[in-house]
Design a protein around this motif. Structure first.
Motif, PDB file in Angstrom:
ATOM      1  N   VAL A   1       0.847  -1.194   0.000  1.00 15.17           N
ATOM      2  CA  VAL A   1       0.000   0.000   0.000  1.00 15.17           C
ATOM      3  C   VAL A   1       0.886   1.249   0.000  1.00 15.17           C
ATOM      4  N   ALA A   2       0.249   2.386  -0.334  1.00 20.30           N
ATOM      5  CA  ALA A   2       0.915   3.687  -0.187  1.00 20.30           C
ATOM      6  C   ALA A   2       0.045   4.553   0.715  1.00 20.30           C
ATOM      7  N   PHE A   3       0.686   5.278   1.618  1.00 19.22           N
ATOM      8  CA  PHE A   3      -0.033   6.197   2.503  1.00 19.22           C
ATOM      9  C   PHE A   3       0.339   7.633   2.162  1.00 19.22           C
ATOM     10  N   TYR A   4      -0.678   8.487   2.179  1.00 19.86           N
ATOM     11  CA  TYR A   4      -0.468   9.924   1.997  1.00 19.86           C
ATOM     12  C   TYR A   4      -0.871  10.604   3.293  1.00 19.86           C
ATOM     13  N   VAL A   5       0.097  11.275   3.915  1.00 14.67           N
ATOM     14  CA  VAL A   5      -0.096  11.729   5.294  1.00 14.67           C
ATOM     15  C   VAL A   5       0.051  13.248   5.404  1.00 14.67           C
ATOM     16  N   PRO A   6      -1.060  13.947   5.692  1.00 11.40           N
ATOM     17  CA  PRO A   6      -0.948  15.393   5.923  1.00 11.40           C
ATOM     18  C   PRO A   6      -0.060  15.633   7.137  1.00 11.40           C
ATOM     19  N   THR A   7       1.034  16.385   6.955  1.00 10.93           N
ATOM     20  CA  THR A   7       2.096  16.389   7.961  1.00 10.93           C
ATOM     21  C   THR A   7       2.421  17.778   8.493  1.00 10.93           C
ATOM     22  N   GLY A   8       2.627  17.840   9.810  1.00  6.94           N
ATOM     23  CA  GLY A   8       3.112  19.054  10.455  1.00  6.94           C
ATOM     24  C   GLY A   8       4.351  18.720  11.250  1.00  6.94           C
ATOM     25  N   ASN A   9       4.149  18.071  12.385  1.00  6.44           N
ATOM     26  CA  ASN A   9       5.231  17.744  13.301  1.00  6.44           C
ATOM     27  C   ASN A   9       5.898  16.409  13.002  1.00  6.44           C
ATOM     28  N   PHE A  10       5.493  15.729  11.941  1.00  5.48           N
ATOM     29  CA  PHE A  10       6.089  14.458  11.529  1.00  5.48           C
ATOM     30  C   PHE A  10       5.768  13.326  12.507  1.00  5.48           C
ATOM     31  N   GLY A  11       4.758  13.533  13.389  1.00  4.01           N
ATOM     32  CA  GLY A  11       4.424  12.485  14.347  1.00  4.01           C
ATOM     33  C   GLY A  11       3.617  11.381  13.681  1.00  4.01           C
ATOM     34  N   ASP A  12       2.576  11.783  12.979  1.00  3.38           N
ATOM     35  CA  ASP A  12       1.710  10.806  12.338  1.00  3.38           C
ATOM     36  C   ASP A  12       2.489   9.983  11.310  1.00  3.38           C
ATOM     37  N   VAL A  13       3.218  10.659  10.452  1.00  2.00           N
ATOM     38  CA  VAL A  13       3.942   9.933   9.410  1.00  2.00           C
ATOM     39  C   VAL A  13       5.037   9.064  10.041  1.00  2.00           C
ATOM     40  N   PHE A  14       5.580   9.496  11.176  1.00  2.00           N
ATOM     41  CA  PHE A  14       6.584   8.650  11.828  1.00  2.00           C
ATOM     42  C   PHE A  14       5.953   7.355  12.344  1.00  2.00           C
ATOM     43  N   ALA A  15       4.697   7.427  12.792  1.00  2.00           N
ATOM     44  CA  ALA A  15       4.014   6.188  13.208  1.00  2.00           C
ATOM     45  C   ALA A  15       3.913   5.229  12.020  1.00  2.00           C
TER      46      ALA A  15
ATOM     47  N   PRO B   1       0.703   1.419 -10.303  1.00  2.00           N
ATOM     48  CA  PRO B   1      -0.530   0.669 -10.515  1.00  2.00           C
ATOM     49  C   PRO B   1      -0.573  -0.565  -9.608  1.00  2.00           C
ATOM     50  N   GLY B   2      -1.759  -0.846  -9.080  1.00  2.00           N
ATOM     51  CA  GLY B   2      -1.908  -2.021  -8.224  1.00  2.00           C
ATOM     52  C   GLY B   2      -1.606  -1.749  -6.761  1.00  2.00           C
ATOM     53  N   VAL B   3      -1.086  -0.542  -6.462  1.00  2.00           N
ATOM     54  CA  VAL B   3      -0.809  -0.175  -5.066  1.00  2.00           C
ATOM     55  C   VAL B   3      -1.886   0.811  -4.612  1.00  2.00           C
ATOM     56  N   PRO B   4      -2.770   0.393  -3.682  1.00  2.00           N
ATOM     57  CA  PRO B   4      -3.823   1.310  -3.249  1.00  2.00           C
ATOM     58  C   PRO B   4      -3.255   2.560  -2.571  1.00  2.00           C
ATOM     59  N   ALA B   5      -3.868   3.705  -2.877  1.00  2.00           N
ATOM     60  CA  ALA B   5      -3.472   4.981  -2.251  1.00  2.00           C
ATOM     61  C   ALA B   5      -4.394   5.239  -1.074  1.00  2.00           C
ATOM     62  N   ILE B   6      -3.854   5.140   0.128  1.00  2.00           N
ATOM     63  CA  ILE B   6      -4.644   5.398   1.329  1.00  2.00           C
ATOM     64  C   ILE B   6      -4.316   6.802   1.818  1.00  2.00           C
ATOM     65  N   CYS B   7      -5.340   7.673   1.806  1.00  2.00           N
ATOM     66  CA  CYS B   7      -5.138   9.032   2.304  1.00  2.00           C
ATOM     67  C   CYS B   7      -5.686   9.113   3.718  1.00  2.00           C
ATOM     68  N   LEU B   8      -4.871   9.588   4.637  1.00  2.00           N
ATOM     69  CA  LEU B   8      -5.335   9.726   6.007  1.00  2.00           C
ATOM     70  C   LEU B   8      -6.278  10.922   6.099  1.00  2.00           C
ATOM     71  N   ALA B   9      -7.529  10.651   6.482  1.00  2.18           N
ATOM     72  CA  ALA B   9      -8.504  11.732   6.695  1.00  2.18           C
ATOM     73  C   ALA B   9      -8.380  12.126   8.157  1.00  2.18           C
ATOM     74  N   THR B  10      -7.649  13.236   8.404  1.00  2.00           N
ATOM     75  CA  THR B  10      -7.201  13.527   9.763  1.00  2.00           C
ATOM     76  C   THR B  10      -8.190  14.354  10.576  1.00  2.00           C
ATOM     77  N   ALA B  11      -9.145  15.002   9.918  1.00  2.00           N
ATOM     78  CA  ALA B  11     -10.123  15.794  10.679  1.00  2.00           C
ATOM     79  C   ALA B  11     -11.455  15.799   9.954  1.00  2.00           C
ATOM     80  N   SER B  12     -12.494  16.067  10.717  1.00  2.11           N
ATOM     81  CA  SER B  12     -13.818  16.243  10.121  1.00  2.11           C
ATOM     82  C   SER B  12     -13.902  17.630   9.493  1.00  2.11           C
ATOM     83  N   PRO B  13     -14.569  17.758   8.340  1.00  2.00           N
ATOM     84  CA  PRO B  13     -14.709  19.090   7.736  1.00  2.00           C
ATOM     85  C   PRO B  13     -15.443  20.059   8.656  1.00  2.00           C
ATOM     86  N   ALA B  14     -16.224  19.531   9.599  1.00  2.00           N
ATOM     87  CA  ALA B  14     -16.976  20.415  10.500  1.00  2.00           C
ATOM     88  C   ALA B  14     -16.069  21.270  11.375  1.00  2.00           C
TER      89      ALA B  14
END
Ligand SMILES: *Cc1c(COP(=O)(O)O)cnc(C)c1O
Length: 474
Positions: free
Chosen positions: A258-272, A412-425
């Motif tokens: 898989v591939a992950f796309y991680v909205p990043t600030g402090n590099f904590g989430d992507v480090f996990a 191709p063949g590698v799913p792109a998983i985008c981390l949805a980190t917050a609610s639009p609300a």
């Protein structure tokens, strides 16, 4: 499992000590001395519900906590998340706290069904339960001091409010968090919660917290504890959903990586995510997605980590120019676990505001990590387009990751998983600007906050003033 500092100046400590220490006493960041290889367990783990998976991962790292206690802590933490129905067509049939939903060319891993509607609840609910357990065991008290760009503070306050033995002091940059984020913090009136509205930026707030922690006599006298993403327990909690999301995507697409796309600030989430990959999760790409505050994106393009000025953006939780968790990656990868190298780099960074790192033999800085950036215009266009094409409203942080996924898709063949980190609300103004419709970003939990009484304490961006405020209340 023993924990060591990226700067080599701390004798190895247990998990519990690492959690209570927060920042290492030598100014570095704590890391487990090794990452367990779990490849032989992936098949069995892929069938577990998330709270059991979380326990299996946590027990590898928190081996000084009795298993029954750890199981209860993990279960209680995930119980704070509302179960929602899974993606249509997904194989998982039970409602679940972290659904993975296909959306056009990507899959969205929804991490925002906790009490403050952002992914930080995953880590802070765990940390709150962990603190309560550890302090209850010793009868000690802890004064948590944290800087927030918006979401950490509200998640920390909701994870720690009313807990015995804990006070929480949260510094937010005044006027630079979204009105909803501010309400989520300042409407909590529990006696153990102090909201400090700092006249400065997030980096100022983080700098002050670092200064207080570096003052060891002050830190010891006032029992300071950390909940910022430098705390290893937070990273640990977040490792879970990388495994979980990858299992769901691989199962549904018959994929092997898989591939992950991680909205990043402090590099904590992507480090996990990086930790998950080190443990043997088949992650082909882990893509760091930044907004216009692109120090990390520039680093992965050039090898130079150079501080710039913070620019306010539509994704304020990522308006960061010093990514504190980045030191963990620097230690593991380019410094090849040599703390002397990390010390030299970090001293150079403090002095000159820059570090230069050479790329590896393959021309990259890491075989797994890549980076991309999306400015406010790209963010708005992504929100508009996903709403128009798929009827899906993305929050601006999530949209940064999605925008980067669209401009640099996986093989191709590698799913792109985008981390949805917050609610639009949480970010109705950005949604209204992108779509012209402010009613798209409503959530009853947010509406209920409007008009409630609030409390906050304005302070200058000065470590002495903050220290005095804390000292007067502990
Ligand atoms: C904190 C936050 C981020 C950035 O996470 P880091 O761990 O700091 O990289 C992204 N999106 C949202 C909504 C956040 O609250």
């Amino acid at each position: 499992m023993q924990y060591i500092s990226t700067r080599g100046g701390v004798a190895p400590v247990t998990f519990s000590d690492a959690v209570l220490m927060g920042l290492a006493r030598d100014g570095g960041l704590l890391l487990p001395e090794s990452f367990p290889d779990v490849r032989a367990r992936l098949a069995a783990w892929s069938r577990l519900p998330i709270e059991q998976l979380a326990f299996e991962i946590a027990r590898l790292y928190a081996d000084d906590i009795p298993e029954d206690a750890l199981r209860a802590i993990v279960r209680k933490s995930w119980a704070a998340f509302s179960p929602v129905p899974p993606a249509p067509g997904g194989k998982w049939t039970e409602p679940e706290p972290v659904p993975l939903r296909p959306c056009g060319p990507v899959r969205l891993l929804e991490l925002y069904h906790g009490p403050t509607l952002a992914f930080k609840d995953v880590a802070l609910q765990f940390l709150g339960n962990l603190f309560e357990y550890l302090l209850g065991r010793t009868g000690d008290c802890l004064n948590v001091v944290a800087a927030t760009s918006g979401d950490t503070g509200s998640a920390a306050i909701h994870g720690l409010r009313g807990r015995k033995g804990v006070r929480v002091f949260v510094l937010h940059p005044a006027g630079r968090v979204s009105p909803v984020q501010e309400l989520q913090m300042t409407t909590v009136l529990d006696d153990n919660v102090f909201n400090i509205a700092l006249d400065g930026t997030f980096d100022d707030a983080q700098g002050i917290v670092k200064t207080l922690f570096a003052d060891l006599p002050f830190k010891d006298a006032h029992h300071l504890g950390a909940v910022n993403s430098i705390n290893w327990a937070r990273i640990l909690a977040q490792v879970t959903y990388y495994f979980y999301g990858a299992f769901r995507a691989m199962e549904e697409e018959g994929a092997r990586e898989v591939a992950f796309y991680v909205p990043t600030g402090n590099f904590g989430d992507v480090f996990a995510g990086y930790v998950a990959a080190q443990m043997g999760l088949p992650v082909r790409r882990l893509v760091v997605a930044t907004n216009a505050n692109d120090i990390l994106c520039r680093f992965f393009a050039t090898g130079e980590y150079r501080r710039g000025a913070v620019v306010p953006s539509l994704s304020p939780s990522m308006d960061i120019q010093i990514a504190s968790n980045f030191e963990r990656w620097l230690y593991l990868k380019p410094a090849a676990r040599d703390p002397a190298v990390v010390r030299r780099w970090m001293e150079g960074f403090a002095r000159d505001g820059a570090i230069r790192v050479a790329s590896g033999p393959d021309g990259t800085f890491d075989p797994v990590l890549r980076a991309g950036r999306a400015d406010d215009a790209a963010t708005l266009e992504t929100i508009r387009r996903f709403h128009a094409d798929f009827g899906r409203v993305l929050d601006p942080h999530t949209a940064v990751g999605v925008s980067v996924a669209l401009s640099s898709p996986p093989d191709p063949g590698v799913p792109a998983i985008c981390l949805a980190t917050a609610s639009p609300a949480k970010f109705p103004d950005a949604i209204a600007r992108a779509t012209g419709d402010s009613s798209l970003a409503r959530d009853p939990a947010v509406e209920a906050l409007r008009g409630l009484p609030t409390r906050k304490h304005p302070l200058p961006a000065d470590a002495k003033a903050v220290a005095a405020f804390v000292a007067a209340r502990t």
